[in-house]
Design a protein around this motif. Sequence first.
Motif, PDB file in Angstrom:
ATOM      1  N   LEU A 194       0.812  -1.219   0.000  1.00 47.77           N
ATOM      2  CA  LEU A 194       0.000   0.000   0.000  1.00 47.77           C
ATOM      3  C   LEU A 194       0.844   1.266   0.000  1.00 47.77           C
ATOM      4  O   LEU A 194       0.300   2.372  -0.115  1.00 47.77           O
ATOM      5  CB  LEU A 194      -0.931   0.006   1.216  1.00 47.77           C
ATOM      6  CG  LEU A 194      -2.020  -1.068   1.252  1.00 47.77           C
ATOM      7  CD1 LEU A 194      -2.781  -1.014   2.572  1.00 47.77           C
ATOM      8  CD2 LEU A 194      -2.989  -0.886   0.088  1.00 47.77           C
ATOM      9  N   GLY A 195       2.152   1.118   0.140  1.00 52.69           N
ATOM     10  CA  GLY A 195       3.018   2.291   0.182  1.00 52.69           C
ATOM     11  C   GLY A 195       2.902   3.065   1.475  1.00 52.69           C
ATOM     12  O   GLY A 195       3.057   4.301   1.502  1.00 52.69           O
ATOM     13  N   ILE A 196       2.647   2.358   2.586  1.00 51.41           N
ATOM     14  CA  ILE A 196       2.452   3.011   3.891  1.00 51.41           C
ATOM     15  C   ILE A 196       3.691   2.809   4.760  1.00 51.41           C
ATOM     16  O   ILE A 196       4.221   1.700   4.857  1.00 51.41           O
ATOM     17  CB  ILE A 196       1.214   2.422   4.607  1.00 51.41           C
ATOM     18  CG1 ILE A 196      -0.051   2.690   3.798  1.00 51.41           C
ATOM     19  CG2 ILE A 196       1.077   2.984   6.016  1.00 51.41           C
ATOM     20  CD1 ILE A 196      -1.286   2.018   4.359  1.00 51.41           C
ATOM     21  N   GLU A 197       4.147   3.892   5.385  1.00 54.16           N
ATOM     22  CA  GLU A 197       5.234   3.807   6.361  1.00 54.16           C
ATOM     23  C   GLU A 197       4.636   3.432   7.707  1.00 54.16           C
ATOM     24  O   GLU A 197       3.838   4.185   8.284  1.00 54.16           O
ATOM     25  CB  GLU A 197       5.965   5.138   6.470  1.00 54.16           C
ATOM     26  CG  GLU A 197       6.701   5.550   5.208  1.00 54.16           C
ATOM     27  CD  GLU A 197       7.440   6.862   5.406  1.00 54.16           C
ATOM     28  OE1 GLU A 197       8.053   7.033   6.491  1.00 54.16           O
ATOM     29  OE2 GLU A 197       7.385   7.720   4.510  1.00 54.16           O
ATOM     30  N   LEU A 198       5.034   2.253   8.218  1.00 55.49           N
ATOM     31  CA  LEU A 198       4.455   1.786   9.479  1.00 55.49           C
ATOM     32  C   LEU A 198       4.758   2.724  10.637  1.00 55.49           C
ATOM     33  O   LEU A 198       3.987   2.809  11.602  1.00 55.49           O
ATOM     34  CB  LEU A 198       4.976   0.381   9.809  1.00 55.49           C
ATOM     35  CG  LEU A 198       4.343  -0.761   8.997  1.00 55.49           C
ATOM     36  CD1 LEU A 198       4.971  -2.089   9.400  1.00 55.49           C
ATOM     37  CD2 LEU A 198       2.847  -0.803   9.215  1.00 55.49           C
ATOM     38  N   ALA A 199       5.854   3.454  10.549  1.00 56.64           N
ATOM     39  CA  ALA A 199       6.205   4.382  11.642  1.00 56.64           C
ATOM     40  C   ALA A 199       5.149   5.465  11.794  1.00 56.64           C
ATOM     41  O   ALA A 199       5.044   6.085  12.863  1.00 56.64           O
ATOM     42  CB  ALA A 199       7.571   4.997  11.381  1.00 56.64           C
ATOM     43  N   LYS A 200       4.371   5.709  10.741  1.00 57.58           N
ATOM     44  CA  LYS A 200       3.359   6.764  10.803  1.00 57.58           C
ATOM     45  C   LYS A 200       1.964   6.229  11.129  1.00 57.58           C
ATOM     46  O   LYS A 200       0.998   6.979  11.143  1.00 57.58           O
ATOM     47  CB  LYS A 200       3.311   7.499   9.462  1.00 57.58           C
ATOM     48  CG  LYS A 200       4.613   8.208   9.119  1.00 57.58           C
ATOM     49  CD  LYS A 200       4.505   8.928   7.791  1.00 57.58           C
ATOM     50  CE  LYS A 200       5.807   9.654   7.454  1.00 57.58           C
ATOM     51  NZ  LYS A 200       5.731  10.361   6.144  1.00 57.58           N
ATOM     52  N   VAL A 201       1.873   4.916  11.376  1.00 59.44           N
ATOM     53  CA  VAL A 201       0.572   4.301  11.672  1.00 59.44           C
ATOM     54  C   VAL A 201       0.436   4.085  13.164  1.00 59.44           C
ATOM     55  O   VAL A 201       1.334   3.531  13.814  1.00 59.44           O
ATOM     56  CB  VAL A 201       0.436   2.945  10.933  1.00 59.44           C
ATOM     57  CG1 VAL A 201      -0.924   2.311  11.255  1.00 59.44           C
ATOM     58  CG2 VAL A 201       0.578   3.146   9.432  1.00 59.44           C
TER      59      VAL A 201
END
Length: 425
Positions: free
Chosen positions: A152-159
Amino acid sequence: MGVHTFKLPDIGEGIAEAEIAEWKVAVGDDIVEDQPLCDMLTEKAAVEIPSPVAGKILELKGAAGDLVAVGGPLVLIEVAGGAPLEADASAAPEPELTPQSADNKADSGGSPAVVSPSPRRDATASASASAPRPPGEKPLASPAVRKRARELGIELAKVRGSGPAGRISHDDLDAHVNGAGAASAGRAPRMAVESVKVIGVRRKIAEAMQRAKQRIPHFAYVEECDVTELEKLRQQLNAQRTENQAKLTMLPFLMQALVKVAPEFPQINAQFDDEAGVLHQIAALHIGIAAQTDNGLVVPVVRHAETLDIWAMAAELKRLADAARSGTAKREELSGSSITISSLGPLGGIVSTPVINAPEVAIVGVNKMVERPVIQNGMVVPRLMMNVSSSFDHRIVDGWDAASFIQRIKQLLETPALLFMQEWS
C-alpha cells in the motif's frame, strides 16, 4: 390460538416452483384476509400472493431470492381458534397476476448478502487516542501486516497501533488509509467489497442466457450497410407525420425488411424444440424487441408484424416499450416471439454478438450509424454506415443461409423503396 401453515398455491402454466421476489409483510405484522403477502417471480411475470386468512405473521419461510416449490410452506400465520391449521394449497385464494416485474429488492423477509467486517473495536478511535510513537521506536507488526503496508506504500512508523504495546493490525492499516493518514500515503485505495445476491428478474435473465449459450452453438455474421438513403427517408417521413403517429426510428424499417425476407427462409423464422428434435417453422412474424428496463432485459413481442404498415409498427413498438419500462406489460406480450431484434441505439458500438433468445434460432442486431468515407465511382464520399450483427443457431441455420438472409436485408435497407413494393427481387 392456532397456526395456519400457508403453502404456495398452484400459480398455473405448469410451474413447479417460483422465486420470492419481495415480501410485503414482516414477522409480527397483523394482516387481514386477502392482504398481499409477497410477490413470487415466475418465468413470465410477478405473481402477487394474497393471504387466505386474517391473523399475525409468525414466520416467513424464505428470503427474497429463495425458490419455493408449489405446495411448499410459505408463511406461518397465527389465527383465532384452538387447533393448528394446515393450509390446503388447492383451496388457497387464486393469486393475482401482476404484470409488473419485481423490484429486485429485499425487505424484512431477507436482504442481499453483504460482506460483514470481522469483529473489532473502532481502530480509528483507538488510533487517535493512543500516544504518538516516539522517534526511532520500531513499530510492532506481524509479517503479513508489514507486507501489506509495503504493497500500500504506507510507512508503518506513521501508523498508530491499537494492539498491545501499540502493535499494528490490518484494521489499523484500514483506519490509516481511510483516515487522516491517507493524505501522506497518496490516494487511498478503495477497500470495500459488496456482495449482492442475484435475485428476481436479474436471476431469470442470467439463467436464460446461460441456457442459451450452453445449449445453442452460436455463430455470428456481420454485414455493413449503407443507410444514407434510408435515413433521409426516415427524416422526411417524420417531418410529415401527424400528431397521432409515433415517431419513426430505424427499427420499423428493419422490421419491414424482416417481413419481406422471412418467407424465403422459413428455417430462420422458427423455434427449435431441441429436446423433441422438432423445428417449428412459423408463418406469422412475431418479432421480439430486446429492451432494457430498470429491472433488466425484457423482450416485448410485436405480434403479426406481417399485418402492420410501418406507422403501425412504430406505434406498437412505442406502446410495448412504454409498458415494459413501466412494468405493465402483460405476460402474453413478453413471450412467443419467432425472431428477435437487438438494438443498443446510440450505444450500439461497431460490432456485437447478441445471444439468441431461445427457443428461437436467430437474432438480428443493429449497431450505431456512423458517417464514414466510402469509395463510390472512384471518389471518396461521406456515407452513413451501419453494421448488422446477427447470431444464428448452427444446428438449424447453415452459414450460407445466414449470409443470404442478411444480404437480402441489406439490399432492402440500402434501397428503401423496395420496402414498400408489393413484389421485389
